[in-house]
Write a protein that holds these residues in place. Structure first.
Motif, PDB file in Angstrom:
ATOM      1  N   ALA A 125      47.651  32.182  39.888  1.00 45.36           N
ATOM      2  CA  ALA A 125      48.223  30.854  39.689  1.00 45.36           C
ATOM      3  C   ALA A 125      49.160  30.931  38.494  1.00 45.36           C
ATOM      4  O   ALA A 125      48.760  31.364  37.413  1.00 45.36           O
ATOM      5  N   VAL A 126      50.412  30.533  38.694  1.00 47.99           N
ATOM      6  CA  VAL A 126      51.418  30.530  37.630  1.00 47.99           C
ATOM      7  C   VAL A 126      51.822  29.071  37.417  1.00 47.99           C
ATOM      8  O   VAL A 126      52.333  28.436  38.337  1.00 47.99           O
ATOM      9  N   ASN A 152      52.961  27.662  40.926  1.00 48.34           N
ATOM     10  CA  ASN A 152      53.240  28.646  41.969  1.00 48.34           C
ATOM     11  C   ASN A 152      51.952  29.405  42.214  1.00 48.34           C
ATOM     12  O   ASN A 152      51.271  29.820  41.266  1.00 48.34           O
ATOM     13  N   LEU A 153      51.620  29.595  43.468  1.00 46.76           N
ATOM     14  CA  LEU A 153      50.385  30.278  43.830  1.00 46.76           C
ATOM     15  C   LEU A 153      50.723  31.518  44.642  1.00 46.76           C
ATOM     16  O   LEU A 153      51.554  31.464  45.558  1.00 46.76           O
ATOM     17  N   PHE A 154      50.090  32.634  44.283  1.00 46.48           N
ATOM     18  CA  PHE A 154      50.326  33.910  44.958  1.00 46.48           C
ATOM     19  C   PHE A 154      48.996  34.540  45.336  1.00 46.48           C
ATOM     20  O   PHE A 154      47.961  34.231  44.763  1.00 46.48           O
ATOM     21  N   LYS A 155      49.071  35.461  46.291  1.00 46.80           N
ATOM     22  CA  LYS A 155      47.907  36.225  46.711  1.00 46.80           C
ATOM     23  C   LYS A 155      48.290  37.698  46.705  1.00 46.80           C
ATOM     24  O   LYS A 155      49.383  38.062  47.142  1.00 46.80           O
ATOM     25  N   ALA A 211      38.649  35.860  43.428  1.00 50.53           N
ATOM     26  CA  ALA A 211      39.119  36.394  42.152  1.00 50.53           C
ATOM     27  C   ALA A 211      40.426  35.689  41.809  1.00 50.53           C
ATOM     28  O   ALA A 211      41.245  35.438  42.688  1.00 50.53           O
ATOM     29  N   LEU A 212      40.615  35.390  40.523  1.00 48.04           N
ATOM     30  CA  LEU A 212      41.757  34.583  40.103  1.00 48.04           C
ATOM     31  C   LEU A 212      42.299  35.060  38.771  1.00 48.04           C
ATOM     32  O   LEU A 212      41.546  35.392  37.859  1.00 48.04           O
ATOM     33  N   VAL A 213      43.627  35.073  38.677  1.00 45.76           N
ATOM     34  CA  VAL A 213      44.325  35.278  37.413  1.00 45.76           C
ATOM     35  C   VAL A 213      45.179  34.040  37.188  1.00 45.76           C
ATOM     36  O   VAL A 213      45.844  33.572  38.114  1.00 45.76           O
TER      37      VAL A 213
END
Length: 134
Positions: free
Chosen positions: A10-11, A18-21, A86-88
């Protein structure tokens, strides 16, 4: 930092998410943009005050804090629903501080790391580089 496959990134700043995987295999970082769920913007964050003065946050700061609280709420729901293992979180330092106030303990347990940088307007390459350097 190495991300497992399917980890979320998550940015955020005070206005944008903005969300990325990570779709890379076997320790390879390859972020893919995702459609971020709607973020509730009515949450006033931890400030809770509506009037502005020298001692109180400005209206725009309250809106940014409210957005950060809404991002945390949305991430909490995604984690609790089992969508995120899992999340950053990468966020502007002030936004990151506000996000932390609203993390659910389950989200905190799945948090791989936080990067205090504003990368919302940056390229995918810059975001990946910040993760690798962390």
């Amino acid at each position: 930092m190495q991300l497992p496959t399917h980890a979320y990134v998550a940015v955020a700043d005070g206005e944008k998410l903005n969300l990325f995987k990570n779709t890379g295999e076997a320790g390879t970082l390859e972020l893919t943009a995702m459609q971020a769920p709607e973020v509730e913007r009515d949450n006033k964050g931890s400030g809770g005050r509506h009037a502005s003065s020298a001692a109180n946050p400005s209206d725009s700061q309250q809106e940014e804090d409210g957005f950060a609280a809404g991002v945390a709420e949305m991430l909490n729901k995604q984690v609790m629903a089992g969508h995120v293992e899992a999340l950053v979180v990468i966020a502007a330092p002030r936004t990151l501080g506000e996000l932390r106030k609203h993390y659910h303990k389950t989200l905190s347990a799945r948090l791989l790391g936080e990067i205090p940088k504003d990368l919302t307007g940056h390229s995918l390459k810059d975001i990946e580089a910040a993760i690798v350097a962390a």
